[in-house]
Design a protein around this motif. Structure first.
Motif, PDB file in Angstrom:
ATOM      1  N   VAL A  22      -4.310   0.393  -9.214  1.00  0.00           N
ATOM      2  CA  VAL A  22      -5.361   0.104  -8.350  1.00  0.00           C
ATOM      3  C   VAL A  22      -6.907  -1.162  -8.336  1.00  0.00           C
ATOM      4  O   VAL A  22      -6.249  -1.689  -9.740  1.00  0.00           O
ATOM      5  CB  VAL A  22      -6.294   1.039  -8.777  1.00  0.00           C
ATOM      6  CG1 VAL A  22      -5.413   2.800  -8.382  1.00  0.00           C
ATOM      7  CG2 VAL A  22      -6.723   1.093 -10.227  1.00  0.00           C
ATOM      8  N   ASN A  23      -7.250  -1.423  -7.856  1.00  0.00           N
ATOM      9  CA  ASN A  23      -7.772  -2.885  -7.339  1.00  0.00           C
ATOM     10  C   ASN A  23      -9.260  -1.788  -7.795  1.00  0.00           C
ATOM     11  O   ASN A  23     -10.126  -0.829  -7.584  1.00  0.00           O
ATOM     12  CB  ASN A  23      -8.436  -2.902  -5.810  1.00  0.00           C
ATOM     13  CG  ASN A  23      -7.266  -3.675  -5.728  1.00  0.00           C
ATOM     14  OD1 ASN A  23      -6.334  -4.603  -7.131  1.00  0.00           O
ATOM     15  ND2 ASN A  23      -7.298  -4.271  -4.422  1.00  0.00           N
ATOM     16  N   GLN A  75      -5.616   1.352   2.815  1.00  0.00           N
ATOM     17  CA  GLN A  75      -5.673   1.822   1.869  1.00  0.00           C
ATOM     18  C   GLN A  75      -6.687   2.841   1.056  1.00  0.00           C
ATOM     19  O   GLN A  75      -8.042   3.128   2.470  1.00  0.00           O
ATOM     20  CB  GLN A  75      -6.024   1.056   0.618  1.00  0.00           C
ATOM     21  CG  GLN A  75      -5.777  -0.194   1.176  1.00  0.00           C
ATOM     22  CD  GLN A  75      -6.689  -1.588  -0.049  1.00  0.00           C
ATOM     23  OE1 GLN A  75      -7.657  -1.555   0.079  1.00  0.00           O
ATOM     24  NE2 GLN A  75      -5.295  -3.212  -0.469  1.00  0.00           N
ATOM     25  N   SER A  86      -7.686  -6.147 -10.555  1.00  0.00           N
ATOM     26  CA  SER A  86      -6.147  -5.055 -10.423  1.00  0.00           C
ATOM     27  C   SER A  86      -5.929  -4.685 -11.611  1.00  0.00           C
ATOM     28  O   SER A  86      -5.376  -5.358 -12.476  1.00  0.00           O
ATOM     29  CB  SER A  86      -5.257  -6.189  -9.490  1.00  0.00           C
ATOM     30  OG  SER A  86      -6.214  -6.554  -7.953  1.00  0.00           O
ATOM     31  N   GLY A 108      -6.326   2.140  -3.848  1.00  0.00           N
ATOM     32  CA  GLY A 108      -4.833   2.192  -4.079  1.00  0.00           C
ATOM     33  C   GLY A 108      -4.325   3.185  -3.917  1.00  0.00           C
ATOM     34  O   GLY A 108      -4.987   4.671  -3.713  1.00  0.00           O
ATOM     35  N   PRO A 109      -3.774   4.237  -4.480  1.00  0.00           N
ATOM     36  CA  PRO A 109      -2.062   3.321  -5.470  1.00  0.00           C
ATOM     37  C   PRO A 109      -1.788   1.850  -4.357  1.00  0.00           C
ATOM     38  O   PRO A 109      -1.733   2.352  -3.068  1.00  0.00           O
ATOM     39  CB  PRO A 109      -1.569   4.568  -6.060  1.00  0.00           C
ATOM     40  CG  PRO A 109      -1.461   4.831  -4.870  1.00  0.00           C
ATOM     41  CD  PRO A 109      -3.041   5.061  -4.407  1.00  0.00           C
ATOM     42  N   MET A 110      -1.372   0.574  -5.292  1.00  0.00           N
ATOM     43  CA  MET A 110      -0.538   0.185  -4.832  1.00  0.00           C
ATOM     44  C   MET A 110       0.690  -0.915  -5.351  1.00  0.00           C
ATOM     45  O   MET A 110       0.395  -0.099  -6.324  1.00  0.00           O
ATOM     46  CB  MET A 110      -1.652  -0.942  -3.980  1.00  0.00           C
ATOM     47  CG  MET A 110      -2.731  -1.166  -3.246  1.00  0.00           C
ATOM     48  SD  MET A 110      -4.421  -2.301  -3.103  1.00  0.00           S
ATOM     49  CE  MET A 110      -4.599  -1.904  -4.104  1.00  0.00           C
ATOM     50  N   GLN A 142       2.710   1.798 -10.521  1.00  0.00           N
ATOM     51  CA  GLN A 142       1.905   1.160  -9.915  1.00  0.00           C
ATOM     52  C   GLN A 142       0.202   1.139 -10.290  1.00  0.00           C
ATOM     53  O   GLN A 142       0.347   1.305 -11.123  1.00  0.00           O
ATOM     54  CB  GLN A 142       1.649   2.356  -8.396  1.00  0.00           C
ATOM     55  CG  GLN A 142       3.210   2.356  -7.636  1.00  0.00           C
ATOM     56  CD  GLN A 142       2.639   2.902  -6.617  1.00  0.00           C
ATOM     57  OE1 GLN A 142       2.230   3.843  -6.588  1.00  0.00           O
ATOM     58  NE2 GLN A 142       3.113   2.574  -5.832  1.00  0.00           N
ATOM     59  N   ILE A 182       0.333  -1.652  -0.292  1.00  0.00           N
ATOM     60  CA  ILE A 182       0.045  -0.123  -0.287  1.00  0.00           C
ATOM     61  C   ILE A 182       0.850   1.013   0.026  1.00  0.00           C
ATOM     62  O   ILE A 182       2.283   1.237   0.601  1.00  0.00           O
ATOM     63  CB  ILE A 182      -0.794  -0.174   1.309  1.00  0.00           C
ATOM     64  CG1 ILE A 182      -2.068  -1.126   1.047  1.00  0.00           C
ATOM     65  CG2 ILE A 182      -1.637   1.103   1.602  1.00  0.00           C
ATOM     66  CD1 ILE A 182      -2.633  -1.116   2.154  1.00  0.00           C
TER      67      ILE A 182
END
Length: 342
Positions: free
Chosen positions: A143-144, A104, A155, A196-198, A141, A13
């Motif tokens: 996101v979901n 998140q 994702s 997100g971002p992740m 990166q 995360i």
């Protein structure tokens, strides 16, 4: 003026905080209700030690060597209780976001455009609903995205650049796939929830050559990276190899070619695995790796694609005794969240 500090936690995360001029990172994080590890806050214990991945900063002289040695500082380790940024920075935090009492970020967006590319992929463009706060992320990166009515998420890496209201994604078409089915009936104005971002797969600062290896819709994060590099006027040597199974799977090549007009030292090659293809370069990405870039030992390699491709590249590098300056990769499967490594 504030500096934007990206805090990357061990669980993938990323949270962003704005740091005021002269403000220490630890204080900026606390001001944003993110409890970074700390004990003394005086540069004595070393509990707040993190790694600076990029950016300019001053550590001052008000800490003891037991908390941060010269060797550690030379490797980019910092004490957030002493670190005063003088530019945007990226920090790797050696704990989870949950341990820092954060989590998140979620935001909403509406569908702006859906553009199918035969049966291979779909370009999805969304407009973030909060016009005053454009989503921020690091180029590369993901996101979901919640699938409406599906009770699940998928994702996807950003293909757009950070800080803009229009968000772009390149999505592989999956027969009877949850997101693919929804996209087939979606229309502009439909609302989506994103989280997100992740991810630890993102473009790092540097001056050395870059080798980008993309497989299928793994092209998406590189579109974001290339645009960021072009806007920065980068002079780094960059070579992208874009591999696909079939001719039809090579999408958005025109966008890649457009970047070659903007980036003076950028070249690219497309490769098709199908032996029946008439494409000028057939086979696997590993068969078209530039030997001169790999031999220098100075190249930073970024790889995003399906697991077999990622494993093949890793095996190729190991088998040939190739050690790049850095190697960052991300595996993805069509129906599962991305798995990032570095």
């Amino acid at each position: 003026m504030c500096y934007r500090i990206a805090l990357n936690f061990e669980d993938g995360i990323t949270r962003f905080v704005d740091c005021k001029p002269g403000e220490k990172v630890l204080d900026a994080a606390f001001r944003n209700k993110i409890n970074l590890p700390m004990d003394c806050s005086d540069g004595v214990c070393g509990t707040c030690k993190c790694r600076a991945e990029s950016g300019a900063y001053d550590l001052g002289e008000d800490f003891i060597e037991d908390a941060l040695t010269e060797d550690e500082a030379a490797l980019g380790l910092v004490l957030t209780c002493q670190m005063v940024p003088s530019s945007d920075c990226v920090l790797s935090v050696p704990t989870t976001s949950q341990a820092c009492k954060t989590g998140q970020q979620s935001f909403a967006a509406t569908v702006a455009r859906i553009a199918p590319h035969l049966d291979a992929a779909v370009v999805l463009e969304l407009d973030a609903e909060d016009g005053d706060n454009a989503p921020v992320f690091l180029p590369g990166q993901y996101v979901n995205i919640d699938v409406p009515g599906g009770g699940d998420h998928r994702s996807y890496s950003f293909s757009s650049v950070p800080g803009e209201q229009r968000l772009g994604f390149l999505i592989k078409k999956i027969p009877d796939g949850l997101m693919s089915n929804w996209l087939s009936r979606a229309k502009p104005g439909d609302r989506l929830n994103l989280t997100g971002p992740m991810g630890s797969f993102y473009l790092r600062d540097g001056e050395g050559p870059l080798l980008f290896l993309a497989g299928g819709t793994g092209l998406a994060p590189f579109l974001s990276m290339l645009e960021v590099l072009a806007r920065a006027g980068s002079n780094r040597q960059i070579h992208l190899i874009y591999g696909a199974t079939r001719d039809a799977d090579l999408v958005l090549v025109d966008q890649i070619a457009a970047q070659a007009q903007r980036l003076a030292n950028f070249t690219f090659a497309t490769v098709v695995a199908d032996p029946a293809s008439d494409h000028p370069r057939k086979g696997w990405v590993t068969q078209h790796m530039p030997g001169d870039m790999l031999a220098s030992g100075e190249v930073d390699i970024y790889l995003c694609g399906p697991p077999p491709m990622v494993d093949a590249v890793r095996h190729y590098l190991d088998e040939n005794g190739i050690t790049p300056a850095s190697f960052h990769y991300e595996k993805f499967t069509p129906n599962a969240p991305l798995k990032a490594s570095a």
